[in-house]
Design a protein around this motif. Structure first.
Motif, PDB file in Angstrom:
ATOM      1  N   THR A  78     -14.945 -11.479 -41.830  1.00 48.23           N
ATOM      2  CA  THR A  78     -14.302 -10.591 -40.848  1.00 48.23           C
ATOM      3  C   THR A  78     -12.791 -10.784 -40.854  1.00 48.23           C
ATOM      4  N   ASP A  79     -12.348 -12.025 -40.980  1.00 48.23           N
ATOM      5  CA  ASP A  79     -10.918 -12.335 -40.984  1.00 48.23           C
ATOM      6  C   ASP A  79     -10.226 -11.858 -42.257  1.00 48.23           C
ATOM      7  N   LEU A  80     -11.010 -11.665 -43.323  1.00 48.29           N
ATOM      8  CA  LEU A  80     -10.416 -11.246 -44.603  1.00 48.29           C
ATOM      9  C   LEU A  80     -10.221  -9.734 -44.696  1.00 48.29           C
ATOM     10  N   ALA A  81     -10.812  -8.991 -43.758  1.00 49.33           N
ATOM     11  CA  ALA A  81     -10.694  -7.528 -43.787  1.00 49.33           C
ATOM     12  C   ALA A  81      -9.240  -7.058 -43.823  1.00 49.33           C
ATOM     13  N   PRO A  82      -8.320  -7.651 -43.002  1.00 45.97           N
ATOM     14  CA  PRO A  82      -6.924  -7.200 -43.054  1.00 45.97           C
ATOM     15  C   PRO A  82      -6.251  -7.499 -44.396  1.00 45.97           C
ATOM     16  N   PHE A  83      -6.908  -8.327 -45.208  1.00 43.39           N
ATOM     17  CA  PHE A  83      -6.329  -8.685 -46.509  1.00 43.39           C
ATOM     18  C   PHE A  83      -7.010  -7.925 -47.658  1.00 43.39           C
ATOM     19  N   GLY A  84      -7.767  -6.881 -47.275  1.00 42.39           N
ATOM     20  CA  GLY A  84      -8.331  -5.974 -48.281  1.00 42.39           C
ATOM     21  C   GLY A  84      -9.661  -6.388 -48.860  1.00 42.39           C
ATOM     22  N   VAL A  85     -10.351  -7.332 -48.235  1.00 44.93           N
ATOM     23  CA  VAL A  85     -11.639  -7.793 -48.745  1.00 44.93           C
ATOM     24  C   VAL A  85     -12.745  -7.399 -47.779  1.00 44.93           C
ATOM     25  N   LEU A  86     -13.804  -6.802 -48.314  1.00 43.65           N
ATOM     26  CA  LEU A  86     -14.937  -6.335 -47.521  1.00 43.65           C
ATOM     27  C   LEU A  86     -16.204  -7.082 -47.937  1.00 43.65           C
ATOM     28  N   PRO A  87     -17.251  -7.030 -47.141  1.00 41.12           N
ATOM     29  CA  PRO A  87     -18.508  -7.693 -47.515  1.00 41.12           C
ATOM     30  C   PRO A  87     -19.051  -7.247 -48.868  1.00 41.12           C
ATOM     31  N   THR A  88     -18.795  -6.004 -49.244  1.00 36.68           N
ATOM     32  CA  THR A  88     -19.257  -5.532 -50.550  1.00 36.68           C
ATOM     33  C   THR A  88     -18.576  -6.294 -51.684  1.00 36.68           C
ATOM     34  N   LYS A 120     -18.810 -10.447 -69.349  1.00 40.46           N
ATOM     35  CA  LYS A 120     -19.334 -10.853 -68.039  1.00 40.46           C
ATOM     36  C   LYS A 120     -18.380 -11.824 -67.348  1.00 40.46           C
ATOM     37  N   ARG A 121     -17.706 -12.657 -68.130  1.00 41.14           N
ATOM     38  CA  ARG A 121     -16.727 -13.574 -67.516  1.00 41.14           C
ATOM     39  C   ARG A 121     -15.525 -12.792 -66.980  1.00 41.14           C
ATOM     40  N   THR A 122     -15.077 -11.806 -67.734  1.00 43.23           N
ATOM     41  CA  THR A 122     -13.949 -10.979 -67.279  1.00 43.23           C
ATOM     42  C   THR A 122     -14.294 -10.257 -65.993  1.00 43.23           C
ATOM     43  N   ASN A 123     -15.506  -9.734 -65.917  1.00 46.63           N
ATOM     44  CA  ASN A 123     -15.958  -9.034 -64.716  1.00 46.63           C
ATOM     45  C   ASN A 123     -15.972  -9.973 -63.507  1.00 46.63           C
ATOM     46  N   LEU A 124     -16.500 -11.187 -63.717  1.00 47.68           N
ATOM     47  CA  LEU A 124     -16.549 -12.163 -62.629  1.00 47.68           C
ATOM     48  C   LEU A 124     -15.141 -12.602 -62.237  1.00 47.68           C
ATOM     49  N   THR A 125     -14.261 -12.784 -63.220  1.00 52.20           N
ATOM     50  CA  THR A 125     -12.888 -13.206 -62.934  1.00 52.20           C
ATOM     51  C   THR A 125     -12.193 -12.221 -62.007  1.00 52.20           C
ATOM     52  N   GLN A 126     -12.340 -10.940 -62.295  1.00 51.53           N
ATOM     53  CA  GLN A 126     -11.703  -9.913 -61.463  1.00 51.53           C
ATOM     54  C   GLN A 126     -12.184  -9.987 -60.016  1.00 51.53           C
ATOM     55  N   LYS A 127     -13.477 -10.189 -59.860  1.00 48.93           N
ATOM     56  CA  LYS A 127     -14.049 -10.205 -58.504  1.00 48.93           C
ATOM     57  C   LYS A 127     -13.671 -11.488 -57.754  1.00 48.93           C
ATOM     58  N   ILE A 128     -13.660 -12.619 -58.451  1.00 52.38           N
ATOM     59  CA  ILE A 128     -13.297 -13.884 -57.814  1.00 52.38           C
ATOM     60  C   ILE A 128     -11.810 -13.910 -57.487  1.00 52.38           C
ATOM     61  N   LEU A 129     -10.992 -13.334 -58.377  1.00 53.84           N
ATOM     62  CA  LEU A 129      -9.554 -13.313 -58.127  1.00 53.84           C
ATOM     63  C   LEU A 129      -9.235 -12.513 -56.859  1.00 53.84           C
ATOM     64  N   LYS A 130      -9.953 -11.414 -56.640  1.00 53.55           N
ATOM     65  CA  LYS A 130      -9.729 -10.622 -55.432  1.00 53.55           C
ATOM     66  C   LYS A 130     -10.048 -11.448 -54.187  1.00 53.55           C
ATOM     67  N   LEU A 131     -11.158 -12.198 -54.234  1.00 46.80           N
ATOM     68  CA  LEU A 131     -11.526 -13.029 -53.090  1.00 46.80           C
ATOM     69  C   LEU A 131     -10.553 -14.190 -52.903  1.00 46.80           C
ATOM     70  N   SER A 132     -10.245 -14.894 -53.999  1.00 47.67           N
ATOM     71  CA  SER A 132      -9.437 -16.113 -53.879  1.00 47.67           C
ATOM     72  C   SER A 132      -8.016 -15.810 -53.398  1.00 47.67           C
ATOM     73  N   THR A 133      -7.415 -14.742 -53.905  1.00 50.27           N
ATOM     74  CA  THR A 133      -6.054 -14.413 -53.465  1.00 50.27           C
ATOM     75  C   THR A 133      -6.036 -14.008 -51.997  1.00 50.27           C
ATOM     76  N   ALA A 134      -7.090 -13.328 -51.549  1.00 51.45           N
ATOM     77  CA  ALA A 134      -7.177 -12.946 -50.133  1.00 51.45           C
ATOM     78  C   ALA A 134      -7.365 -14.189 -49.258  1.00 51.45           C
ATOM     79  N   ILE A 135      -8.197 -15.126 -49.722  1.00 52.86           N
ATOM     80  CA  ILE A 135      -8.411 -16.365 -48.956  1.00 52.86           C
ATOM     81  C   ILE A 135      -7.118 -17.159 -48.851  1.00 52.86           C
ATOM     82  N   VAL A 136      -6.388 -17.270 -49.962  1.00 52.04           N
ATOM     83  CA  VAL A 136      -5.124 -18.017 -49.958  1.00 52.04           C
ATOM     84  C   VAL A 136      -4.117 -17.352 -49.019  1.00 52.04           C
ATOM     85  N   ALA A 137      -4.061 -16.024 -49.054  1.00 48.14           N
ATOM     86  CA  ALA A 137      -3.141 -15.304 -48.158  1.00 48.14           C
ATOM     87  C   ALA A 137      -3.522 -15.537 -46.705  1.00 48.14           C
ATOM     88  N   TYR A 138      -4.804 -15.426 -46.409  1.00 47.78           N
ATOM     89  CA  TYR A 138      -5.292 -15.670 -45.044  1.00 47.78           C
ATOM     90  C   TYR A 138      -4.964 -17.097 -44.595  1.00 47.78           C
TER      91      TYR A 138
END
Length: 314
Positions: free
Chosen positions: A129-139, A67-85
């Protein structure tokens, strides 16, 4: 179960077997049957507690890690997109707040990682909305939030099981003491009557009362002495969850054994090894962290050193 307790349980069962198979001879003293009933009840209680003590927590630990690995993957996708933005838009505060590497996430303690996950989810919400160009969606945000709650529900599962086993071990030791008292101060005295009336029956009973050692007969992997009031690093070895350690205290003072993430401090779930005792533990039971690579012994006695032997089973 620790070897000294296993040895005692084996002795109780030998006494049960002996009394059952010599019931006709002991019938001359009705009190024997009454005490055997008490012994049977005690042994059943001991066996029930031993089942809890010997429960393997591997499944709980693996499930939490999944469960931690699953959460890590999902948080990493969000955090890297936020940092890029944030970097593209010159928001250094936001970038610094959310910029954690995968390895740093791995070193976070359970609750710290959950807190970081909540931070990332919170920061992502108003800029989805601003994260969409960085590959992150509401889902992606919804999936991360769901995974974080599932992870929170499972954080304490392995520790909870360790606590249950610790309580069961304390109860087991108490029941062992009660059984010792029953055998030593009641059954032994009553069976002693047969020294005069049926000597061979009494000799056989004494044989059943003997405790058979079950300690390792193979050469120890590590052995030596530990000075008074000291902590010794017995070995530094890569973590293996299924590895077993058998520790024998050859001294006259209690020692403390641990599998630790720190070479100078005992952490995880240290175990006391009384003077002359054997203790067996799996890596997972000593410390669920894969950074626990230090095999430590502590001698808390201020003046007496002690000898030890340690066997390792991969």
């Amino acid at each position: 179960m620790e070897n000294n307790l296993e040895n005692k349980l084996s002795m109780y069962q030998k006494v049960q077997f002996y009394l059952t198979h010599h019931a006709d001879e002991t019938a001359a003293i009705p009190m024997v049957a009454s005490l055997q009933t008490e012994l049977d009840d005690q042994v059943n209680t001991v066996l029930a507690l031993a089942t809890i003590v010997d429960t393997d927590i591997t499944g709980y630990t693996v499930d939490k890690q999944t469960k931690r690995t699953n959460l890590t993957q999902k948080i990493l996708k969000l955090s890297t997109a936020i940092v890029a933005y944030a970097s593209v838009n010159g928001n250094s505060i936001l970038a610094e707040k959310c910029d954690e590497s995968l390895s740093n996430m791995g070193y976070m303690r359970d609750n710290d990682f959950y807190t970081f996950a909540q931070l990332i989810i919170k920061e992502a919400m108003p800029i989805m909305t601003d994260l969409a160009p960085f590959g992150v969606l509401p889902t992606d945000l919804s999936a991360a939030a769901a995974a974080s709650e599932i992870y929170l529900d499972n954080i304490q599962s392995p520790r909870g099981q360790i606590n249950e086993r610790s309580k069961a071990l304390a109860d087991l030791e108490k029941e062992m003491e009660a059984t010792d008292d029953l055998v030593r101060n009641k059954l032994d005295k009553v069976m002693g009557i047969f020294q005069a009336t049926n000597p061979s029956l009494h000799v056989g009973y004494l044989g059943a009362r003997s405790i058979d050692g079950t300690g390792s007969q193979t050469p120890a992997d590590y052995e030596g002495r530990i000075s008074a009031a000291s902590i010794a690093v017995v070995a530094t070895i890569p973590y293996l969850p299924s590895r077993s350690f058998e520790i024998q205290n050859l001294g006259t003072v209690p020692l403390t054994f641990a599998l630790s993430t720190d070479a100078a401090v005992l952490n995880g779930v240290p175990v006391t090894v009384n003077a002359g005792a054997y203790v067996t533990r799996k890596s997972l039971n000593l410390n669920p962290s894969d950074a626990a690579e230090y095999v430590l012994l502590q001698n808390p006695d201020p003046s007496v050193s002690a000898a030890y032997k340690i066997w390792v089973t991969e």
